[in-house]
Scaffold this active site. Sequence first.
Site, short mmCIF file in Angstrom:
data_model
loop_
_atom_site.label_atom_id
_atom_site.label_comp_id
_atom_site.label_asym_id
_atom_site.label_seq_id
_atom_site.Cartn_x
_atom_site.Cartn_y
_atom_site.Cartn_z
N SER A 274 37.46 40.86 40.25
CA SER A 274 37.21 40.31 41.57
C SER A 274 38.20 39.19 41.82
O SER A 274 38.53 38.44 40.89
CB SER A 274 35.79 39.75 41.65
OG SER A 274 35.65 38.91 42.76
N SER A 275 38.66 39.08 43.05
CA SER A 275 39.56 37.96 43.38
C SER A 275 38.85 36.64 43.10
O SER A 275 39.48 35.65 42.75
CB SER A 275 39.96 38.02 44.85
OG SER A 275 40.50 39.29 45.15
N ARG A 276 37.52 36.63 43.25
CA ARG A 276 36.76 35.38 43.07
C ARG A 276 36.65 34.97 41.60
O ARG A 276 36.26 33.84 41.32
CB ARG A 276 35.36 35.53 43.68
CG ARG A 276 35.40 35.58 45.20
CD ARG A 276 34.03 35.45 45.82
NE ARG A 276 34.09 35.22 47.25
CZ ARG A 276 33.96 36.17 48.19
NH1 ARG A 276 33.74 37.42 47.84
NH2 ARG A 276 34.02 35.86 49.47
N ASP B 46 31.70 46.98 45.65
CA ASP B 46 30.91 46.53 46.79
C ASP B 46 30.09 47.74 47.26
O ASP B 46 30.39 48.36 48.28
CB ASP B 46 31.84 46.01 47.89
CG ASP B 46 32.66 44.83 47.40
OD1 ASP B 46 32.14 43.72 47.40
OD2 ASP B 46 33.82 45.04 46.97
N HIS C 181 41.83 46.66 43.09
CA HIS C 181 42.50 47.07 44.33
C HIS C 181 43.53 48.17 44.06
O HIS C 181 43.64 49.14 44.80
CB HIS C 181 43.26 45.89 44.95
CG HIS C 181 42.41 44.72 45.34
ND1 HIS C 181 42.45 43.52 44.67
CD2 HIS C 181 41.52 44.55 46.35
CE1 HIS C 181 41.62 42.67 45.25
NE2 HIS C 181 41.03 43.26 46.26
N GLN D 187 33.45 50.93 44.61
CA GLN D 187 32.01 50.91 44.30
C GLN D 187 31.58 49.50 43.89
O GLN D 187 30.39 49.18 43.91
CB GLN D 187 31.73 51.92 43.18
CG GLN D 187 30.30 52.03 42.72
CD GLN D 187 29.35 52.50 43.82
OE1 GLN D 187 29.78 53.11 44.81
NE2 GLN D 187 28.07 52.23 43.65
P1 AMP Z 1 38.42 42.80 48.76
O1 AMP Z 1 39.85 42.40 48.70
O2 AMP Z 1 37.53 42.01 47.87
O3 AMP Z 1 37.90 42.91 50.18
O4 AMP Z 1 38.36 44.28 48.18
C1 AMP Z 1 39.09 45.32 48.77
C2 AMP Z 1 38.61 46.63 48.24
O5 AMP Z 1 38.79 46.66 46.82
C3 AMP Z 1 37.11 46.86 48.49
O6 AMP Z 1 36.90 48.21 48.84
C4 AMP Z 1 36.50 46.55 47.15
O7 AMP Z 1 35.28 47.22 46.92
C5 AMP Z 1 37.58 47.04 46.21
N1 AMP Z 1 37.44 46.40 44.90
C6 AMP Z 1 37.37 45.07 44.64
N2 AMP Z 1 37.19 44.85 43.32
C7 AMP Z 1 37.13 46.07 42.73
C8 AMP Z 1 36.94 46.52 41.39
N3 AMP Z 1 36.78 45.67 40.38
N4 AMP Z 1 36.95 47.85 41.16
C9 AMP Z 1 37.11 48.74 42.18
N5 AMP Z 1 37.28 48.38 43.46
C10 AMP Z 1 37.30 47.07 43.74
#
Ligand code: AMP
Length: 279
Positions: free
Chosen positions: A182-184, A147, A34, A145
């Site tokens: 990843s948050s997960r 996602d 993020h 990228q």
């Molecule tokens: P999320 O909080 O999972 O909805 O992610 C928010 C944004 O952060 C989305 O555009 C994701 O694609 C991006 N994001 C999440 N993990 C990564 C990562 N490891 N590298 C780059 N971008 C990420």
Amino acid sequence: MKVVLTLDELRSAKSDLLSPLGLVPTMGFLHEGHLSLVKQAKVECKSVGVSIFVNPTQFGEGEDLEAYPRDLPRDLRLLEEEGVDLVWVPTIEDVYPTDSQTWVVVEELTKRLEGEQRPGHFRGVTTVVTKLFNAFQTDRAYFGQKDAQQALVIQRMVKDLLLPIEIVVCPIVREEDGLAMSSRNAYLNPEQRRAAIVLHHALGDAAERFKNGERDAGVLRRSMLAVIQDEPLARVQYVSVADPDTLEEAQGEIQRALLSMAVYLGDTRLIDNEMLGID
Ligand code: AMP
């Protein structure tokens, strides 16, 4: 850094910001992935906004909406350190007014891969992202990228709806061993965390084969599958070699492709991807 909760507060705080504004939409529990988007936005924009909202409409029944990790104080501290100007932590009611019945749907691109496995997911994503774009009236928006399909779907939506917003897609940020952040990942126990590297290994193995001249989509798909199936803790949901523009599953010889996969480690569903043949 200003933190606002209501739409009215957001609109009045926004009027103090310099243009161009860059928006980073997130679901919180922030990590370096993020923050890489925030950093990129800081480089390219005069002001940076971030939204933190665990969007219920993009979670399917039986998915992890309630369990989704949250730590707002930590998130705000990290964003403050990055020099973010404005953070919106909306309430459900602000994003989805009572009796709301309007959705944004990208029809074709959402039928495959994540969209096939998670019916309704992208309808939730495109709807909430449109609302965030409208609320922030942003000039640019930053997506990862990580996602890959989401980034494509949002680019399609922006084009189709003539939205005056530039979409910037940033590279995947990985842990030292290669696991995509990843948050997960927080759900993984130590054995699962160790095994989770198999996604990166499978992608890396296929990318190496491609580099060495292998062009058959079926061979690459089967090689990824074999690497994952070698890891007893991992359960494949899908493995794909797809056209990077249409996301149609590739057959025969390829010159470019999006390799992607969803793999379960226990109950935790992880995704990862890699582009082939694209600089
Ligand atoms: P999320 O909080 O999972 O909805 O992610 C928010 C944004 O952060 C989305 O555009 C994701 O694609 C991006 N994001 C999440 N993990 C990564 C990562 N490891 N590298 C780059 N971008 C990420």
